[in-house]
Write an enzyme that holds these catalytic residues in place. Structure first.
Site, PDB file in Angstrom:
ATOM      1  N   ASN A 134      13.398   4.353  -2.042  1.00 30.40           N
ATOM      2  CA  ASN A 134      12.301   4.249  -3.007  1.00 30.40           C
ATOM      3  C   ASN A 134      12.624   3.143  -4.005  1.00 30.40           C
ATOM      4  OD1 ASN A 134      10.248   4.600  -4.834  1.00 30.40           O
ATOM      5  ND2 ASN A 134      10.524   6.814  -5.054  1.00 30.40           N
ATOM      6  N   ASN A 139       4.640   3.518  -7.479  1.00 24.04           N
ATOM      7  CA  ASN A 139       3.628   3.622  -6.423  1.00 24.04           C
ATOM      8  C   ASN A 139       3.787   4.882  -5.569  1.00 24.04           C
ATOM      9  OD1 ASN A 139       5.723   3.151  -4.591  1.00 24.04           O
ATOM     10  ND2 ASN A 139       5.155   1.028  -4.197  1.00 24.04           N
ATOM     11  N   ASP A 140       4.622   5.829  -6.004  1.00 23.28           N
ATOM     12  CA  ASP A 140       4.851   7.032  -5.192  1.00 23.28           C
ATOM     13  C   ASP A 140       3.558   7.787  -4.911  1.00 23.28           C
ATOM     14  OD1 ASP A 140       7.453   6.288  -5.366  1.00 23.28           O
ATOM     15  OD2 ASP A 140       8.162   8.069  -6.417  1.00 23.28           O
ATOM     16  N   GLY A 159       8.235   8.982  -1.046  1.00 20.93           N
ATOM     17  CA  GLY A 159       8.263   7.857  -1.975  1.00 20.93           C
ATOM     18  C   GLY A 159       8.965   6.606  -1.496  1.00 20.93           C
ATOM     19  N   ASP A 161       9.472   3.045   0.226  1.00 25.99           N
ATOM     20  CA  ASP A 161       8.477   1.967   0.210  1.00 25.99           C
ATOM     21  C   ASP A 161       9.083   0.650   0.665  1.00 25.99           C
ATOM     22  OD1 ASP A 161       9.969   1.171  -2.063  1.00 25.99           O
ATOM     23  OD2 ASP A 161       8.601   2.225  -3.412  1.00 25.99           O
ATOM     24  N   ASP A 330       2.442   1.716  19.957  1.00 27.15           N
ATOM     25  CA  ASP A 330       2.550   3.163  20.098  1.00 27.15           C
ATOM     26  C   ASP A 330       1.745   3.667  21.295  1.00 27.15           C
ATOM     27  OD1 ASP A 330       3.351   5.759  18.817  1.00 27.15           O
ATOM     28  OD2 ASP A 330       1.179   6.009  18.677  1.00 27.15           O
ATOM     29  N   GLU A 359       5.463   1.461  23.987  1.00 25.23           N
ATOM     30  CA  GLU A 359       6.103   2.775  24.113  1.00 25.23           C
ATOM     31  C   GLU A 359       5.657   3.386  25.436  1.00 25.23           C
ATOM     32  OE1 GLU A 359       6.498   7.039  21.742  1.00 25.23           O
ATOM     33  OE2 GLU A 359       4.593   5.951  21.753  1.00 25.23           O
TER      34      GLU A 359
END
Length: 619
Positions: A134, A139-140, A159, A161, A330, A359
């Site tokens: 974090n 910006n959490d 949190g 980032d 993905d 994937e």
């Protein structure tokens, strides 16, 4: 039209905002000088299709598409025909201008088309950003985004980032990693479980709880300055149910909708082997490809040309904007394979050196190889994916078995050898992603009870065989996580030291425990040694069938040769070197790269129990 949207409003969500005439333009800007000069611009606003779209400067609209929902118009222009850096998109009702947008065509950076991408020279470090560090507590939580930070919730947002990653690039670089793969960081505004990022709600915007588009670009630039690369995790198969376009679908066929399902939902059967099964039933194939991954993840219809163009341009936009070093895609086999072949080709046509890894979660080499570009296996089925790289899930599946099983004719280390006997199926053998865990699997150190010996053997293997090794954050300090008992949250624990309140900072080697140090120092030494070893990156391989729980193979080229020995026995083993004469002829000694010890290559070699040896051969 009205019937469709009434159903969708009940099933997914209704448009909960008062619309303007011009709400969105995507992509927000583009570049001159692309190989494909055609640009599709999505223009969105209240009943926009009932009005006229006019471009300034006499710019010709090559094509204009209106869909079921009058809130959308898709216009196509030829950027080669546009000779101004900016032009205006005007929405006109009669003679009145009721909305406008200034569209910019930027100049590409020099050499943009030939940007470097990840290769077998790299080691990929996989990070789940919310759980790594974090760097910006402000910006959490964000007022415009639903889920707020709560580190006490295992499945909540914690949190982590982009700023936290940027501040720890020294750690990643010193470890020996050269590429960083982040799980998705685009906006995911679902109510819960949004930390994983795979239910995206805005494909052109970084989630504000991670940072900004500019910070994402800064991360990529900072990596590039270190001769490292940023790999974006890209999701083509599904979006989040809170995606702004899902809330107000352009057309019903934008997603796969099941009229007999609850709210249009039918779960995928996850049997993607039906993609190449020539005897597959239509219903099984339909549920595999069109079924939703989960209730909050509507399945995107890549067969729709507008959808495919949107996904293609979005990927190119991020590559160009952020100077990306690769894409990881993905759930690749869950997509429409013909559409995705066009998607991959469009990107690699634009960037010939660019690497994309899919994937491909299948367990046989034939099934995996069929997804790699120019695969003969795929061609038998009349298909070429145009996908440069695939993930070696067969190796992933066999590695823990090889180290756990009691040695026998078909169990134990022979599982490792048998994996490599299928290498002839892959058209680009060095472009396989090799790994023993990731963010969706059981932690390796949980499987082996944080035994450093098991970790060392596994890391040695993926770092010295063909392909691109990928490691998962935290395993280099022995992190554990029990997926069976604690679910996904437990295999995605916070990295110790990523938060100011953490009691220990494992990013600092001086603060690591002795146990963490053993994992870390081995990883650092091995990966940094690998950086300069062309013989490992692109050399040939000679395997020797495992005997008595010992697997020996050689990586070699015209200049050098490396002998790798992995002893999975509980006891020391003595190797008769005569068996390896064809690879040892002319060499009299070797240097083991971890210990630094000189090893004579005469009659026999002693290999300690549960130990890997990497020996540079000398004449």
């Amino acid at each position: 039209m009205k019937t469709i949207y009434s159903a969708l409003a009940l099933s997914i969500a209704s448009v909960a905002f008062s619309q303007k005439t011009l709400e969105r333009v995507e992509p927000a800007f583009w570049w001159k000088g692309m190989k494909n000069p055609e640009l599709q611009i999505l223009v969105y606003g209240k009943d926009i299709a009932h009005n006229e779209v006019v471009l300034s400067d006499g710019i010709h609209i090559k094509d204009i598409r209106k869909v079921e929902n009058p809130n959308y118009v898709f216009i196509t222009v030829n950027t080669n025909e546009i000779n101004v850096p900016k032009f205006t998109i005007n929405i006109q009702k009669g003679k009145k201008n009721i909305g406008s947008y200034t569209y910019e065509l930027k100049q590409r950076e020099p050499g943009s088309a030939n940007r470097e991408s990840f290769t077998s020279k790299d080691v990929m470090y996989l990070i789940m950003p919310d759980r790594f560090a974090n760097g910006d507590e402000k910006n959490d939580s964000r007022p415009e985004l639903t889920e707020k930070a709560n580190r006490s919730l295992p499945n909540g947002r914690h949190g982590g980032d982009l700023r936290g990653i940027i501040s720890n690039l020294d750690y990643i670089q010193n470890l020996g990693a050269t590429a960083v793969w982040l799980t998705p960081v685009n906006e995911d505004n679902e109510k819960v479980y949004s930390y994983h990022g795979y239910a995206q709600t805005d494909l052109y915007k970084i989630d504000a709880r991670y940072g900004t588009n500019e910070e994402y670009k800064t991360l990529s630039q900072d990596l590039n300055k270190r001769n490292m690369k940023l790999v974006m995790d890209y999701v083509t198969n599904h979006w989040g149910s809170s995606h702004w376009m899902i809330k107000d679908l352009p057309s019903k066929d934008w997603i796969h909708w099941f009229n007999d399902g609850e709210n249009g939902f039918k779960r995928s059967n996850y049997k993607t082997t039906t993609q190449f099964d020539t005897n597959a039933s239509d219903i099984d194939k339909k549920y595999a490809l069109d079924g939703w991954f989960d209730t909050t993840m509507p399945d995107i219809n890549q067969k729709n040309p507008l959808v495919l163009k949107y996904l293609t341009q979005n990927a190119i936009w991020w590559i160009e904007y952020a100077d990306l070093g690769g894409l990881r895609v993905d759930t690749y086999p869950y997509n429409d394979k013909e559409a995705m072949a066009k998607w991959a080709k469009a990107i690699t046509d634009e960037y010939p050196k660019f690497n994309i890894v899919g994937e491909t979660w299948l367990y046989t080499a034939a099934q995996i190889a069929a997804w790699q570009k120019d695969s003969k296996v795929g061609q038998i089925a009349g298909y070429n994916s145009n996908l440069p790289s695939v993930m070696d899930f067969m190796l992933f599946e066999n590695m823990p078995k090889a180290l756990k099983e009691k040695e026998s004719w078909d169990k134990g280390m022979i599982k490792m050898y048998d994996t490599f006997t299928s290498d002839f199926l892959y058209p680009d053998l060095n472009n396989l992603l090799v790994f023993f865990e990731n963010h969706d699997t059981e932690r390796w150190n949980e499987i082996f009870n944080a035994n450093p010996d098991a970790y060392k053997m596994a890391l040695t293997l993926i770092s010295t065989v063909r392909g691109i090794p990928q490691i998962y954050y935290g395993s280099e300090i022995g992190m554990r996580g029990d997926k069976n008992a604690g679910g996904d949250a437990d295999i995605r624990r916070d990295f110790p030291g990523g938060w100011k309140s953490d009691k220990q900072n494992a990013f600092l080697p001086s603060s690591q425990t002795p146990e963490q140090q053993e994992f870390f120092q081995f990883t650092k030494k091995l990966l940094n040694w690998r950086k300069g070893k062309e013989v490992i990156h692109n050399g040939k391989t000679k395997n020797f069938v495992p005997q008595d729980g010992v697997f020996v193979y050689f990586r070699y080229n015209e200049k050098e040769s490396v002998m790798v020995v992995i002893n999975n026995n509980e006891k020391d083993q003595t190797l008769d070197l005569k068996r390896f004469a064809e690879s040892l002829t002319g060499f009299t000694q070797g240097k083991e790269i971890i210990s630094g010890k000189e090893i004579p290559l005469q009659n026999t070699m002693n290999v300690p129990a549960k130990t890997p040896l990497i020996i540079e051969l000398k004449k």
